[in-house]
Write an enzyme that holds these catalytic residues in place. Sequence first.
Site, short mmCIF file in Angstrom:
data_model
loop_
_atom_site.label_atom_id
_atom_site.label_comp_id
_atom_site.label_asym_id
_atom_site.label_seq_id
_atom_site.Cartn_x
_atom_site.Cartn_y
_atom_site.Cartn_z
CB SER A 98 -17.38 4.73 4.56
OG SER A 98 -16.94 3.66 5.29
NE ARG A 123 6.77 -3.12 4.10
CZ ARG A 123 5.54 -3.23 3.85
NH1 ARG A 123 4.71 -2.08 4.39
NH2 ARG A 123 4.97 -4.12 3.13
NE ARG A 127 3.52 0.93 1.90
CZ ARG A 127 4.36 0.00 1.15
NH1 ARG A 127 3.78 -0.76 0.11
NH2 ARG A 127 5.55 0.08 1.24
CG HIS A 173 -8.49 -3.90 13.30
ND1 HIS A 173 -8.09 -4.29 12.06
CD2 HIS A 173 -8.53 -5.27 13.90
CE1 HIS A 173 -8.04 -5.56 11.70
NE2 HIS A 173 -8.50 -5.96 13.02
CG ASP A 228 5.44 -1.35 17.76
OD1 ASP A 228 4.35 -1.84 17.30
OD2 ASP A 228 5.47 -1.46 19.02
N GLY A 230 3.67 -2.98 14.70
CA GLY A 230 2.76 -4.26 14.84
C GLY A 230 1.49 -4.10 14.49
CB VAL A 231 -0.29 -6.28 12.08
CG1 VAL A 231 -1.65 -6.20 11.21
CG2 VAL A 231 0.74 -6.25 11.08
C1 GRF Z 1 -12.71 -0.42 7.38
O1 GRF Z 1 -13.45 -1.74 8.00
C2 GRF Z 1 -11.35 -0.40 8.35
O2 GRF Z 1 -11.70 -0.63 9.45
C3 GRF Z 1 -10.75 -1.45 7.47
O3 GRF Z 1 -10.96 -1.04 6.06
C4 GRF Z 1 -12.14 -0.59 6.15
C5 GRF Z 1 -12.18 0.68 5.25
O4 GRF Z 1 -13.38 1.03 5.21
N1 GRF Z 1 -9.42 -1.32 7.83
P1 GRF Z 1 -13.45 2.66 4.48
O5 GRF Z 1 -12.52 2.61 3.34
O6 GRF Z 1 -13.40 3.63 5.57
O7 GRF Z 1 -14.85 2.71 3.85
#
Ligand code: GRF
Length: 213
Positions: free
Chosen positions: A20, A72, A98, A116, A153, A155-156
Amino acid sequence: MGTSAARRKRLVVLVSGSGSNLQAIIDACADEQLPAEVVAVVSNKPDVFALQRADAAGVPAVHVGVHPGEERADYDARLADVVAGFDPDLVVLAGWMRILTMSFLGWFPERVVNLHPSLPGDLPGTGAIGTAWEEAVAGTRTQTGVMVHFVPDEGVDDGPVLATAIVPIDVHAGFDAFAALVHRAEHRLLVDTIGDLCSASTSPAPALSEVSA
Ligand code: GRF
């Protein structure tokens, strides 16, 4: 006709699911809200809806799956090859699920951005929307947010923050309404931030007098 129109920025969007956010970017490019074009969509998973969205928009849709037993770093180097082949100005992680190592990131310094669904440092990793909801229902939280940041880097969900937006949580409205609010905030913030990055890196052509010896 003017001759100074800046080149549209080339976006490669990495996805793992529904797409989306990818759709929001494609739509914003189509209606010229973004001076950019999505030149490729790359997924680590086959058969995700995001790849169908790319097809429908006439954008190359590429699946780069992990080979059995593949390290990886080797996968990331292969992914970097594919992405670099599309010559991106920006690599957008939009629902990419990932972790990327320096074998990928080292090829695209200050060009990889991630979306995020939490505020910086608050709820990194998967399940941020569900955790925020559970905490709100338990009475320990009244809001969450979304952010876009550079990915320097491994970092998550960490890295220099480009933009954030707060999302209030109304537990009486129900989880679906809350999740929809988060996703709307993500779509808006991601498109706005990409727009800012595109404009920031658009330097006007130098006047002749500035370049002549
Ligand atoms: C979003 O909430 C994004 O922040 C998270 O996964 C979701 C992906 O949604 N990491 P879409 O595939 O863009 O609909």
